[in-house]
Design an enzyme around this catalytic site. Structure first.
Site, PDB file in Angstrom:
ATOM      1  N   SER A   1      31.025  -0.807  67.123  1.00  0.00           N
ATOM      2  CA  SER A   1      30.845   0.346  68.012  1.00  0.00           C
ATOM      3  C   SER A   1      30.023   1.451  67.373  1.00  0.00           C
ATOM      4  O   SER A   1      29.730   2.463  68.021  1.00  0.00           O
ATOM      5  CB  SER A   1      32.199   0.934  68.416  1.00  0.00           C
ATOM      6  OG  SER A   1      32.992  -0.060  68.988  1.00  0.00           O
TER       7      SER A   1
ATOM      8  N   ARG B   1      26.776   3.365  65.239  1.00  0.00           N
ATOM      9  CA  ARG B   1      25.339   3.535  65.544  1.00  0.00           C
ATOM     10  C   ARG B   1      24.561   2.273  65.212  1.00  0.00           C
ATOM     11  O   ARG B   1      23.753   1.791  66.008  1.00  0.00           O
ATOM     12  CB  ARG B   1      24.771   4.722  64.737  1.00  0.00           C
ATOM     13  CG  ARG B   1      25.207   6.083  65.240  1.00  0.00           C
ATOM     14  CD  ARG B   1      24.688   7.210  64.339  1.00  0.00           C
ATOM     15  NE  ARG B   1      25.371   7.228  63.054  1.00  0.00           N
ATOM     16  CZ  ARG B   1      26.511   7.897  62.820  1.00  0.00           C
ATOM     17  NH1 ARG B   1      27.055   8.637  63.760  1.00  0.00           N
ATOM     18  NH2 ARG B   1      27.097   7.846  61.628  1.00  0.00           N
TER      19      ARG B   1
ATOM     20  N   GLY C   1      25.229  -4.178  55.458  1.00  0.00           N
ATOM     21  CA  GLY C   1      24.332  -3.022  55.448  1.00  0.00           C
ATOM     22  C   GLY C   1      25.018  -1.773  54.975  1.00  0.00           C
ATOM     23  O   GLY C   1      24.367  -0.763  54.682  1.00  0.00           O
TER      24      GLY C   1
ATOM     25  N   PRO D   1      20.602  -2.563  50.919  1.00  0.00           N
ATOM     26  CA  PRO D   1      20.645  -1.096  51.029  1.00  0.00           C
ATOM     27  C   PRO D   1      19.813  -0.580  52.196  1.00  0.00           C
ATOM     28  O   PRO D   1      20.110   0.479  52.752  1.00  0.00           O
ATOM     29  CB  PRO D   1      20.074  -0.625  49.691  1.00  0.00           C
ATOM     30  CG  PRO D   1      20.329  -1.750  48.751  1.00  0.00           C
ATOM     31  CD  PRO D   1      20.193  -3.012  49.583  1.00  0.00           C
TER      32      PRO D   1
ATOM     33  N   HIS E   1      18.385  12.554  55.968  1.00  0.00           N
ATOM     34  CA  HIS E   1      19.102  11.787  56.989  1.00  0.00           C
ATOM     35  C   HIS E   1      19.709  12.691  58.062  1.00  0.00           C
ATOM     36  O   HIS E   1      19.813  13.907  57.894  1.00  0.00           O
ATOM     37  CB  HIS E   1      20.229  10.968  56.333  1.00  0.00           C
ATOM     38  CG  HIS E   1      19.759   9.707  55.680  1.00  0.00           C
ATOM     39  ND1 HIS E   1      19.230   9.682  54.411  1.00  0.00           N
ATOM     40  CD2 HIS E   1      19.725   8.415  56.133  1.00  0.00           C
ATOM     41  CE1 HIS E   1      18.898   8.433  54.094  1.00  0.00           C
ATOM     42  NE2 HIS E   1      19.180   7.646  55.124  1.00  0.00           N
ATOM     43  N   HIS E   2      20.184  12.032  59.103  1.00  0.00           N
ATOM     44  CA  HIS E   2      20.934  12.687  60.186  1.00  0.00           C
ATOM     45  C   HIS E   2      22.232  13.292  59.631  1.00  0.00           C
ATOM     46  O   HIS E   2      22.799  12.770  58.653  1.00  0.00           O
ATOM     47  CB  HIS E   2      21.257  11.646  61.272  1.00  0.00           C
ATOM     48  CG  HIS E   2      22.028  10.467  60.739  1.00  0.00           C
ATOM     49  ND1 HIS E   2      23.397  10.415  60.751  1.00  0.00           N
ATOM     50  CD2 HIS E   2      21.611   9.313  60.147  1.00  0.00           C
ATOM     51  CE1 HIS E   2      23.809   9.282  60.209  1.00  0.00           C
ATOM     52  NE2 HIS E   2      22.742   8.581  59.828  1.00  0.00           N
TER      53      HIS E   2
ATOM     54  N   LYS F   1      25.755  11.388  58.710  1.00  0.00           N
ATOM     55  CA  LYS F   1      25.906  10.478  57.566  1.00  0.00           C
ATOM     56  C   LYS F   1      27.013  10.962  56.630  1.00  0.00           C
ATOM     57  O   LYS F   1      27.030  12.133  56.248  1.00  0.00           O
ATOM     58  CB  LYS F   1      24.573  10.359  56.821  1.00  0.00           C
ATOM     59  CG  LYS F   1      24.596   9.341  55.688  1.00  0.00           C
ATOM     60  CD  LYS F   1      23.191   8.974  55.229  1.00  0.00           C
ATOM     61  CE  LYS F   1      23.205   8.004  54.056  1.00  0.00           C
ATOM     62  NZ  LYS F   1      23.907   6.745  54.354  1.00  0.00           N
TER      63      LYS F   1
ATOM     64  N   THR G   1      19.937   3.748  49.854  1.00  0.00           N
ATOM     65  CA  THR G   1      18.518   3.477  49.575  1.00  0.00           C
ATOM     66  C   THR G   1      18.037   4.321  48.398  1.00  0.00           C
ATOM     67  O   THR G   1      17.326   3.826  47.512  1.00  0.00           O
ATOM     68  CB  THR G   1      17.676   3.789  50.824  1.00  0.00           C
ATOM     69  OG1 THR G   1      18.242   3.079  51.929  1.00  0.00           O
ATOM     70  CG2 THR G   1      16.222   3.390  50.634  1.00  0.00           C
TER      71      THR G   1
HETATM   72  N1  LIG Z   1      21.209  -1.153  55.350  1.00  0.00           N
HETATM   73  C1  LIG Z   1      20.617  -0.446  56.297  1.00  0.00           C
HETATM   74  O1  LIG Z   1      19.438  -0.635  56.632  1.00  0.00           O
HETATM   75  C2  LIG Z   1      21.396   0.623  56.992  1.00  0.00           C
HETATM   76  C3  LIG Z   1      22.644   0.920  56.550  1.00  0.00           C
HETATM   77  N2  LIG Z   1      23.381   1.892  57.172  1.00  0.00           N
HETATM   78  C4  LIG Z   1      24.726   2.044  56.666  1.00  0.00           C
HETATM   79  O2  LIG Z   1      25.582   1.337  57.544  1.00  0.00           O
HETATM   80  C5  LIG Z   1      26.848   1.992  57.603  1.00  0.00           C
HETATM   81  C6  LIG Z   1      27.163   2.306  59.056  1.00  0.00           C
HETATM   82  O3  LIG Z   1      26.263   3.299  59.511  1.00  0.00           O
HETATM   83  P1  LIG Z   1      26.373   3.882  60.989  1.00  0.00           P
HETATM   84  O4  LIG Z   1      26.354   2.767  61.974  1.00  0.00           O
HETATM   85  O5  LIG Z   1      25.375   4.967  61.081  1.00  0.00           O
HETATM   86  O6  LIG Z   1      27.839   4.501  60.939  1.00  0.00           O
HETATM   87  P2  LIG Z   1      28.861   4.722  62.153  1.00  0.00           P
HETATM   88  O7  LIG Z   1      29.883   5.690  61.655  1.00  0.00           O
HETATM   89  O8  LIG Z   1      28.117   5.026  63.399  1.00  0.00           O
HETATM   90  O9  LIG Z   1      29.532   3.294  62.326  1.00  0.00           O
HETATM   91  C7  LIG Z   1      30.524   2.764  61.510  1.00  0.00           C
HETATM   92  C8  LIG Z   1      31.459   1.961  62.392  1.00  0.00           C
HETATM   93  O10 LIG Z   1      32.408   1.268  61.573  1.00  0.00           O
HETATM   94  C9  LIG Z   1      33.688   1.506  62.121  1.00  0.00           C
HETATM   95  N3  LIG Z   1      34.691   1.326  61.084  1.00  0.00           N
HETATM   96  C10 LIG Z   1      35.190   2.241  60.225  1.00  0.00           C
HETATM   97  N4  LIG Z   1      36.092   1.674  59.412  1.00  0.00           N
HETATM   98  C11 LIG Z   1      36.177   0.372  59.783  1.00  0.00           C
HETATM   99  C12 LIG Z   1      36.966  -0.729  59.346  1.00  0.00           C
HETATM  100  N5  LIG Z   1      37.857  -0.611  58.361  1.00  0.00           N
HETATM  101  N6  LIG Z   1      36.798  -1.930  59.952  1.00  0.00           N
HETATM  102  C13 LIG Z   1      35.916  -2.069  60.954  1.00  0.00           C
HETATM  103  N7  LIG Z   1      35.167  -1.056  61.428  1.00  0.00           N
HETATM  104  C14 LIG Z   1      35.285   0.149  60.844  1.00  0.00           C
HETATM  105  C15 LIG Z   1      33.620   2.904  62.678  1.00  0.00           C
HETATM  106  O11 LIG Z   1      34.657   3.148  63.612  1.00  0.00           O
HETATM  107  P3  LIG Z   1      35.153   4.696  63.839  1.00  0.00           P
HETATM  108  O12 LIG Z   1      33.930   5.474  64.195  1.00  0.00           O
HETATM  109  O13 LIG Z   1      36.148   4.560  64.946  1.00  0.00           O
HETATM  110  O14 LIG Z   1      35.737   5.135  62.536  1.00  0.00           O
HETATM  111  C16 LIG Z   1      32.252   2.857  63.355  1.00  0.00           C
HETATM  112  O15 LIG Z   1      32.323   2.225  64.618  1.00  0.00           O
HETATM  113  C17 LIG Z   1      26.732   3.210  56.693  1.00  0.00           C
HETATM  114  O16 LIG Z   1      27.222   2.888  55.413  1.00  0.00           O
HETATM  115  C18 LIG Z   1      25.235   3.460  56.636  1.00  0.00           C
HETATM  116  O17 LIG Z   1      24.837   4.130  55.482  1.00  0.00           O
HETATM  117  C19 LIG Z   1      22.899   2.570  58.227  1.00  0.00           C
HETATM  118  C20 LIG Z   1      21.647   2.350  58.691  1.00  0.00           C
HETATM  119  C21 LIG Z   1      20.764   1.349  58.100  1.00  0.00           C
HETATM  120  O1  LIG Z   2      23.422   6.122  57.129  1.00  0.00           O
HETATM  121  C1  LIG Z   2      22.255   5.842  57.478  1.00  0.00           C
HETATM  122  O2  LIG Z   2      21.756   6.234  58.536  1.00  0.00           O
HETATM  123  C2  LIG Z   2      21.458   4.995  56.593  1.00  0.00           C
HETATM  124  N1  LIG Z   2      22.034   4.464  55.566  1.00  0.00           N
HETATM  125  C3  LIG Z   2      21.425   3.641  54.594  1.00  0.00           C
HETATM  126  C4  LIG Z   2      21.376   4.349  53.268  1.00  0.00           C
HETATM  127  O3  LIG Z   2      22.308   5.082  52.936  1.00  0.00           O
HETATM  128  O4  LIG Z   2      20.405   4.144  52.529  1.00  0.00           O
HETATM  129  C5  LIG Z   2      20.090   3.105  55.046  1.00  0.00           C
HETATM  130  C6  LIG Z   2      19.266   4.099  55.811  1.00  0.00           C
HETATM  131  O5  LIG Z   2      18.826   5.077  54.925  1.00  0.00           O
HETATM  132  C7  LIG Z   2      20.059   4.699  56.953  1.00  0.00           C
END
Ligand SMILES: NC(=O)C1=CN([C@@H]2O[C@H](COP(=O)(O)OP(=O)(O)OC[C@H]3O[C@@H](n4cnc5c(N)ncnc54)[C@H](OP(=O)(O)O)[C@@H]3O)[C@@H](O)[C@H]2O)C=CC1
Ligand SMILES: O=C(O)C1=N[C@H](C(=O)O)C[C@H](O)C1
Length: 255
Positions: free
Chosen positions: A13, A15, A77, A111, A140-141, A144, A151
């Site tokens: 659910s 982002r 990720g 990463p 970042h936004h 975060k 990264t």
């Molecule tokens: N490698 C890459 O290219 C990228 C990596 N990221 C990383 O990915 C991660 C997620 O980012 P983003 O989507 O923006 O974050 P969000 O907070 O939007 O999403 C995280 C989701 O995980 C859920 N969650 C929290 N704890 C658990 C758990 N124990 N089990 C299952 N689900 C859980 C959250 O639920 P709830 O909100 O209800 O707590 C939420 O739905 C971050 O660490 C970010 O840095 C992000 C973008 C790109």
């Molecule tokens: O939280 C994010 O949005 C992102 N997380 C990753 C990071 O911490 O490097 C990847 C990207 O920068 C977006």
């Protein structure tokens, strides 16, 4: 239908997770079999061959351990994978059962999934030995939760390793007073600065300074769509990369 790869998303659910679900559903040869979020029992992961893990740093290691214990490949990720956490994961993988799809389990910790970010890190690594000074600025936004970004931490580690290999010492810096931490965090000796700003998604600059010149290597993700080809490449490639791989570059012929 049966030769389709079954994929589950943990953090579905969020982002990233919601976009990953949509990308898997739209992709040839992939079938979304499970969406899991906080509080959900992961159980048999809906019979998934591959899990995409996009949650929070505190939850990610246990989620990945759950997948590995069940012989399910994992594309991760989520940030927060310190060297200590990665070492524990490698130990788990050494004892893991064979994957459902045959052969040992593969885990990709990426990463950053965006091709431009992967190239930015590679270019910074290449440039590192030519410059006395280097600093990383990640932007970042404001939603975060972690800083510095995964990264930025990875970039700093790669740059530090390249500098060490080239025999470069510490980055020059005469600062003797910094009570407020204005010089940023030090990752393997490289200063990293984190900006959180409404309107941003994910951005990074690597600033390299030499006498009379500066090189800036910048990448911008304007939309989380930029991560999806990398997520799908990870899902499709993870079974062919047993054990632990850190960085999607190893799936892209950038070794
Ligand atoms: N490698 C890459 O290219 C990228 C990596 N990221 C990383 O990915 C991660 C997620 O980012 P983003 O989507 O923006 O974050 P969000 O907070 O939007 O999403 C995280 C989701 O995980 C859920 N969650 C929290 N704890 C658990 C758990 N124990 N089990 C299952 N689900 C859980 C959250 O639920 P709830 O909100 O209800 O707590 C939420 O739905 C971050 O660490 C970010 O840095 C992000 C973008 C790109
Ligand atoms: O939280 C994010 O949005 C992102 N997380 C990753 C990071 O911490 O490097 C990847 C990207 O920068 C977006």
């Amino acid at each position: 239908m049966t030769d389709q790869l079954a994929v589950a998303v943990v953090g579905a659910s969020g982002r990233m997770g919601s976009q990953a679900c949509a990308a898997v559903e739209a992709a040839d040869g992939l079938r979304l079999v499970g969406r899991y979020d906080v509080g959900d029992e992961l159980g048999d992961l809906g019979g998934a061959d591959v899990v995409v893990e996009l949650t929070v740093p505190d939850a990610s290691p246990d989620n990945v351990a759950h997948c590995v214990a069940r012989g399910v490949h994992c594309v991760v990720g989520t940030t927060g994978w310190t060297p200590e956490r990665l070492a524990r994961l490698e130990e788990r993988l050494a004892q893991a059962p064979s994957a459902r799809t045959g052969g040992p389990v593969g885990v990709l910790v990426a990463p950053n999934f965006a091709i431009g970010a992967i190239l930015m890190m590679r270019f910074a690594q290449t440039a590192a030995r030519f410059y006395e000074s280097v600093e990383v600025v990640e932007l970042h936004h404001p939603q975060k939760v972690d800083a510095p970004s995964g990264t930025a931490a990875r970039t700093a580690s790669l740059v530090a390793a390249a500098r060490a290999e080239a025999g470069l010492g510490d980055v020059p810096d005469a600062t003797t007073r910094d009570e407020l931490g204005a010089r940023g965090a030090l990752v393997d000796g490289i200063p990293v600065h984190s900006v959180r700003l409404r309107g941003l998604v994910a951005h990074q600059e690597v600033l390299l300074g030499g006498v009379g010149e500066m090189l800036t290597i910048r990448h911008d993700s304007f939309d989380r769509e930029s991560f999806m080809p990398g997520v799908l490449a990870g899902v499709r490639g993870v079974a062919d990369h047993p054990g632990l791989t850190v960085g999607l570059e190893h799936y892209l012929g950038l070794d």
